[in-house]
Structures are given as structure tokens and as C-alpha cells.
Design a protein around this motif. Structure first.
Motif: not given
Length: 433
Positions: A391-396, A277-279, A313-314, A292-296
Motif C-alpha cells: 500500500l503506497a500513496f501519492m500527494f499529487e 478501495f475498489n481498484a 496504489f493498493p 485511476i487510483f484517486t481516492v480524494l
């Protein structure tokens, strides 16, 4: 099965065969398929969905999916549900410690624990959020989900997904997406696995638009991988578990359903390495919105408002000057379920552990704890800050996320979570700007 080779790209019309000539040229359903195979179409969207959104694949298999099945019966798996409870529940922030490994041998399906969710499969929108912990391969059993697309986020241990369309192995810091209806068997190369699972009841996940960023950045299509065709030709006594209508159903089947010799199309499992992922971020001032950190993203019927965003959040470099660099204190119309894959999340000093989870619902205030606030307020922002090994993530989601009764009563729930903000003292002094 054939040896594993990955194809790259995202939602291309992929084409792959395990035997030369198994894939017909020029027509999808010839009068007679090569090698005595059967042609079968698997549609993941409506037939008339726009071409860019349409998901379907043509499979060339040893037996059609309807062959060899017995009538299904309910399969009782008490910890996996589509019932998120009813009645009022508290809007307070919530946090949980990591799920412990099961004491008895437990495969991927039996190791799933429903933690939260909203809406239902019948509404064709919303999500189910689960944790999983497994210690055994799926033996003589296979699975498919008719209710939802599945996004799997490993946190410990690798997963080998033997699917109808080939094999994909994923490790922590990677994700796996298995579309609706794809049959698979999950094996554990390390003998154990733990992580997070999201059921997406809405529109299939896709890459977000880049807007003013242009043609590059975030997740690149070329880094998504699908498997090549690989098949099992096995007869025997097996079972097929189905997720259908919020319940689990079990059918006896007399052969392996992973018997697709060739396939082409756009409805296929895929994996992605989150380290690619290119932050993007601020290089002047202020902390950007997490979008701005959305992957999918899974879009909804409202433009710009997602059914679900999968955000990470990489590792990255923070260079903003005269700015509070961690996530600010905020209240959102969206609801957020977070997990931590590795390292330390920059907005929390302690308590948020790898394998743990947190929930901050619509308009529930949250932000950095007292220790993080003090550190960020005194930081020398003339120097860049390197966030490594995190490396954290979020389901929003656009809907409120309802924690299940099991999650609310779990001994993993950190009942003192609110205390992390107790040290935020009153500093206001009207006499001193």
C-alpha cells in the motif's frame, strides 16, 4: 463521553446527538436550546457556496467556542512551519528514509516535521506536506487548524482523535480527514505513532467524478465514516493550540472545548479504510494513468486540474498481456510526493521503505529502477500477477513541491537515490528489431 458509533456516508447532512432531544427539530437556532446548550454554526466554506459544495455544521454545545479563552501567544514549535524556503532548488528526484521515533515523550503536535509544500494558507491554495512521529498523548491540550484541512495517513500505530464532533480511531491502512477549525485532542492507543500529514489550503477534499466508469468503483461514499456526538464536560486549566497564518498560537482555556452534545451538518471529520478501495485497471494492455487510483481530490479553479489529488496504489491483480506492467518511465506536469504504508512498491526494488518518502517534481524524469525494469521486461505476462500486502500513496499537486531546508539537509535523505537508475544500460541495436 457517549459510546462510539460511526455514521456512514460522504458529505451527507449528518445528524447525531449524545443526549436524547439535544438536537432541535425544524430550526437551527431556537430561542432556547434543550439542556441549556448554546447553538453555534461552524462554516467550512463561504456562506454562498453552491449547495453541493457547501460545508457547514450546527453545533449544540455546553459553552460557545468564544467562552473561557485567554489572549493567544506564539507557540514555538520549530519543526512545523508554513515556510518552504525561497530561492532556487534542485529539480532532482529525492528520497528519504523513515523518520525515527523521538527520544523524549512527544505528542502529535510537537511531533510534526514539515517536509515540503507549495503556495501558502494566505493564497487559499496549495499544500503543506509533513511527517509525524509521536510517543505521548496530548495531555490537557487541544488543537485546531484555521489554515487548512488536515489529511492524516498513519503508517505505524493507531491514532484516537477526540474531536468536538465525536471520536474517531484510525489505524495504518486507514486515513483521517479533519476539516478546518475542528478542535481535537490526539491520543495514542499503542503508545507511539508515525505517519504522514497533509495540510490542504485549497478547496475541501471530495470524491472524484467517475466519468465513463459509471456509478461504481474507486472509493464508495458509503464507506466513509463520521463520529456520533460525544462530549466532555470538564473544567480545569487547559491550553488550546491554533494553527493560524502559518504560525502556532497558544491560549489558556478554562474548560474542555470538546463539549458539543449534538450536531448536524456537512462539516465534520471522517475516516476511510483504504482497504475498501475498489481498484480499476487495464485487463487488456498498457498501464493506466495513476489518476485511476484517486481516492480524494481538492479541485482548483481550472476544470480537470486539481489543487491536490490523494492517490493510492493498493493490492491488486495485474493481467495486462504484452505490456510493461509497472509504472512506465515518465515526466509529468504534476508534482508527486509519495509515501509507503506497508509492503513493497512495485516500481522500486529497494530503498523505498515503509515510512519513507520520495519527491518527483514537475518534468523531473522518474520510473522503475534498473532491477525492476529487468524483472518486468522478462516477466511472463501470460500469467496474472498478484500484488499483495502493499500500500503506497501519492500527494499529487499542480504546483511544484518545494522541499524544506530541513528536508534537504536531513540525514534521512538518500543522497545516492539517482544511482538506482545507473543500471539502465544502452540496449539499442539498429540491426535487430
Amino acid at each position: 463521553m457517549s459510546s462510539l458509533v460511526y455514521q456512514s456516508g460522504f458529505c451527507n447532512d449528518w445528524a447525531t446527538e449524545a443526549l436524547a432531544g439535544a438536537l432541535p427539530i425544524g430550526r437551527n437556532s431556537p430561542q432556547r436550546c434543550a439542556y441549556g446548550l448554546y447553538a453555534e454554526q461552524l462554516s467550512g466554506t463561504a456562506f454562498t457556496a453552491p449547495r453541493a459544495d457547501n460545508r457547514r455544521s450546527w453545533l449544540y454545545r455546553i459553552r460557545p467556542s468564544a467562552a473561557g479563552l485567554q489572549a493567544p501567544e506564539l507557540y514555538e514549535q520549530a519543526s512545523w512551519s508554513a515556510d518552504f524556503g525561497s530561492g532556487p532548488f534542485s529539480p532532482e528526484p529525492m528520497r528519504w528514509s523513515p523518520l525515527a521515533p523521538p527520544n523524549a515523550p512527544t505528542d502529535f503536535i510537537d511531533g510534526i516535521h514539515t517536509w515540503a509544500g507549495n503556495s501558502s494558507p494566505a493564497d487559499l491554495s496549495g499544500v503543506g506536506i509533513h511527517l509525524y512521529a509521536a510517543t505521548a498523548d496530548m495531555h490537557a491540550r487541544y488543537f485546531y487548524n484555521a489554515d487548512a484541512e488536515m489529511l492524516i495517513v498513519p503508517q505505524q500505530g493507531r491514532l484516537s482523535a477526540f474531536t468536538e464532533l465525536g471520536i474517531l480511531e484510525v489505524a495504518p491502512c486507514e486515513i483521517l480527514v479533519i476539516p478546518r477549525g475542528i478542535r481535537f485532542q490526539m491520543r495514542l492507543p499503542d503508545g507511539h505513532a508515525r505517519g504522514y500529514l497533509l495540510e490542504n489550503y485549497g478547496a475541501p477534499l471530495r470524491l472524484p467524478e467517475l466519468g465513463p466508469m459509471g456509478s461504481n468503483g474507486l472509493a464508495n461514499a458509503r464507506d466513509f465514516q463520521t463520529p456520533v456526538a460525544a462530549y466532555e464536560d470538564k473544567d480545569g486549566a487547559f491550553e488550546l493550540i491554533a494553527r493560524f497564518g502559518g504560525a502556532l498560537w497558544r491560549s489558556a482555556i478554562d474548560h474542555s472545548p470538546l463539549d458539543v452534545v449534538a450536531w448536524h451538518g456537512t462539516h465534520a471529520p471522517y475516516k476511510y479504510d483504504l482497504r475498501h478501495f475498489n481498484a480499476m485497471g487495464s485487463v487488456s494492455f498498457d498501464h493506466p494513468d495513476p489518476s485511476i487510483f484517486t481516492v480524494l481530490t481538492s479541485p482548483s479553479d481550472t476544470p480537470g486540474v486539481a489543487n491536490l489529488d490523494f492517490v493510492i496504489f493498493p493490492p491488486r491483480i495485474l493481467a495486462m498481456e504484452n505490456t510493461f506492467r509497472p509504472p512506465w518511465f515518465h515526466r509529468n506536469v504534476a508534482s508527486e510526493f509519495m509515501g509507503l504504508i506497508q509492503g513493497v512498491y512495485d516500481a522500486k526494488a529497494e530503498g523505498f521503505e515503509p515510512g519513507g518518502a520520495s519527491l518527483h517534481n514537475c518534468m523531473t524524469p522518474h520510473g522503475p529502477d534498473a532491477q525492476t525494469f529487468r524483472h518486468a521486461s522478462e516477466l511472463d505476462t501470460r500469467q496474472p500477477q498478484y500484488l499483495r500486502e502493499t500500500l503506497a500513496f501519492m500527494f499529487e499537486t499542480r504546483r511544484v513541491i518545494r522541499p524544506t531546508p530541513a528536508a534537504l539537509a536531513s540525514p534521512l535523505r538518500q543522497r545516492n537515490y539517482l544511482a538506482c537508475w545507473d543500471g539502465l544500460q544502452r540496449n539499442f541495436n539498429p540491426q535487430q528489431p
